[in-house]
Write a protein that holds these residues in place. Structure first.
Motif, PDB file in Angstrom:
ATOM      1  N   PHE A 104       0.852  -1.182   0.000  1.00 44.53           N
ATOM      2  CA  PHE A 104       0.000   0.000   0.000  1.00 44.53           C
ATOM      3  C   PHE A 104       0.890   1.235   0.000  1.00 44.53           C
ATOM      4  O   PHE A 104       1.875   1.302   0.726  1.00 44.53           O
ATOM      5  CB  PHE A 104      -0.933   0.006   1.216  1.00 44.53           C
ATOM      6  N   ALA A 105       0.536   2.201  -0.830  1.00 43.58           N
ATOM      7  CA  ALA A 105       1.280   3.463  -0.880  1.00 43.58           C
ATOM      8  C   ALA A 105       1.003   4.252   0.396  1.00 43.58           C
ATOM      9  O   ALA A 105      -0.024   4.068   1.048  1.00 43.58           O
ATOM     10  CB  ALA A 105       0.872   4.267  -2.109  1.00 43.58           C
ATOM     11  N   GLU A 106       1.918   5.120   0.741  1.00 41.66           N
ATOM     12  CA  GLU A 106       1.771   5.969   1.912  1.00 41.66           C
ATOM     13  C   GLU A 106       0.718   7.050   1.658  1.00 41.66           C
ATOM     14  O   GLU A 106       0.474   7.439   0.517  1.00 41.66           O
ATOM     15  CB  GLU A 106       3.107   6.644   2.251  1.00 41.66           C
ATOM     16  N   ALA A 107       0.130   7.561   2.724  1.00 37.41           N
ATOM     17  CA  ALA A 107      -0.889   8.608   2.618  1.00 37.41           C
ATOM     18  C   ALA A 107      -0.345   9.833   1.879  1.00 37.41           C
ATOM     19  O   ALA A 107      -1.052  10.424   1.050  1.00 37.41           O
ATOM     20  CB  ALA A 107      -1.374   9.016   4.007  1.00 37.41           C
ATOM     21  N   GLU A 108       0.908  10.192   2.138  1.00 31.10           N
ATOM     22  CA  GLU A 108       1.514  11.352   1.483  1.00 31.10           C
ATOM     23  C   GLU A 108       1.623  11.138  -0.028  1.00 31.10           C
ATOM     24  O   GLU A 108       1.459  12.068  -0.808  1.00 31.10           O
ATOM     25  CB  GLU A 108       2.912  11.649   2.055  1.00 31.10           C
ATOM     26  N   GLU A 109       1.917   9.896  -0.433  1.00 37.01           N
ATOM     27  CA  GLU A 109       2.014   9.580  -1.860  1.00 37.01           C
ATOM     28  C   GLU A 109       0.636   9.691  -2.520  1.00 37.01           C
ATOM     29  O   GLU A 109       0.506  10.217  -3.628  1.00 37.01           O
ATOM     30  CB  GLU A 109       2.573   8.172  -2.060  1.00 37.01           C
ATOM     31  N   MET A 110      -0.374   9.201  -1.832  1.00 36.31           N
ATOM     32  CA  MET A 110      -1.732   9.268  -2.367  1.00 36.31           C
ATOM     33  C   MET A 110      -2.159  10.724  -2.562  1.00 36.31           C
ATOM     34  O   MET A 110      -2.735  11.086  -3.588  1.00 36.31           O
ATOM     35  CB  MET A 110      -2.715   8.549  -1.438  1.00 36.31           C
ATOM     36  N   GLU A 111      -1.845  11.547  -1.589  1.00 35.13           N
ATOM     37  CA  GLU A 111      -2.189  12.971  -1.666  1.00 35.13           C
ATOM     38  C   GLU A 111      -1.436  13.639  -2.825  1.00 35.13           C
ATOM     39  O   GLU A 111      -2.015  14.384  -3.614  1.00 35.13           O
ATOM     40  CB  GLU A 111      -1.858  13.661  -0.347  1.00 35.13           C
ATOM     41  N   ARG A 112      -0.156  13.356  -2.944  1.00 31.87           N
ATOM     42  CA  ARG A 112       0.679  13.989  -3.975  1.00 31.87           C
ATOM     43  C   ARG A 112       0.287  13.537  -5.383  1.00 31.87           C
ATOM     44  O   ARG A 112       0.185  14.342  -6.297  1.00 31.87           O
ATOM     45  CB  ARG A 112       2.154  13.657  -3.714  1.00 31.87           C
ATOM     46  N   VAL A 113       0.032  12.253  -5.566  1.00 30.28           N
ATOM     47  CA  VAL A 113      -0.200  11.703  -6.904  1.00 30.28           C
ATOM     48  C   VAL A 113      -1.668  11.766  -7.321  1.00 30.28           C
ATOM     49  O   VAL A 113      -1.975  12.121  -8.457  1.00 30.28           O
ATOM     50  CB  VAL A 113       0.339  10.252  -6.992  1.00 30.28           C
ATOM     51  N   LEU A 114      -2.581  11.420  -6.407  1.00 27.05           N
ATOM     52  CA  LEU A 114      -4.009  11.364  -6.741  1.00 27.05           C
ATOM     53  C   LEU A 114      -4.826  12.537  -6.208  1.00 27.05           C
ATOM     54  O   LEU A 114      -5.990  12.686  -6.573  1.00 27.05           O
ATOM     55  CB  LEU A 114      -4.644  10.072  -6.209  1.00 27.05           C
TER      56      LEU A 114
END
Length: 187
Positions: A104-114
């Motif tokens: 699972f991607a990190e929350a920060e990655e989800m925010e940055r990418v999606l």
């Protein structure tokens, strides 16, 4: 448990942007620009698939499970759309797509990418992936339904959209494509 409130379904965007997050408004703007019709149910924050059961029933569309995954180097991402009642097995998906290790991607990655936070990831987040870092994976069972339910990048509303509009008009506009997978979801 589900969401404990009476849900009403409205056509299209809210009459006012007041009290709405910028993330949510951007999704409505994008869908309206593409001429994609949708219905909307507003609700309390929905964090689990159990929370979405009432919403799914009110909309008359299955709310799909959306998982944001990454490779071991965190250099590429996968957004997996699958039926909410189907269990997810990392090893099964890894074999299917030929990727050695998924997590699972990190929350920060989800925010940055999606442009989404955990609990609100959805296909609509692909409009924020300008670098093409995300591959959309779709369980074939989802493609059988005429409509899908998904959050508009914020889990206080769910949109009912025609499946064909998501996988033709919307995906094309975001410059993504779908890779179909078959997840058994069995032990």
């Amino acid at each position: 448990m589900g969401i404990d409130m009476k849900l009403t379904v409205e056509k299209g965007r809210p009459e006012s942007d007041e009290g709405r997050s910028r993330k949510e408004i951007v999704v409505y703007d994008y869908l309206d620009k593409l001429g994609i019709p949708y219905e909307r149910a507003d609700h309390a924050e929905a964090h689990t698939m159990e929370d979405c059961e009432e919403v799914s029933s009110a909309l008359g569309a299955k709310v799909c499970k959306n998982l944001f995954l990454t490779n071991s180097k965190h250099s590429f991402y996968y957004l997996l759309m699958m039926p909410g009642n189907k269990p997810f097995k990392t090893a099964e998906l890894s074999r299917e797509i030929g990727c050695g290790h998924l997590s699972f991607a990190e929350a920060e990655e989800m925010e940055r990418v999606l442009g989404c936070t955990p609990g609100s990831a959805s296909v609509f987040g692909l409009m924020h992936d300008k670098e093409g870092l995300v591959e959309l994976l779709v369980d074939r069972d989802l493609l059988k339904d005429e409509y899908l339910g998904a959050h508009p990048c914020h889990n206080i509303a769910t949109l009912k959209v025609k499946t064909k509009d998501i996988f033709t008009k919307f995906i094309k506009a975001t410059k993504h494509y779908k890779t179909e997978v078959t997840l058994r979801g069995q032990s």
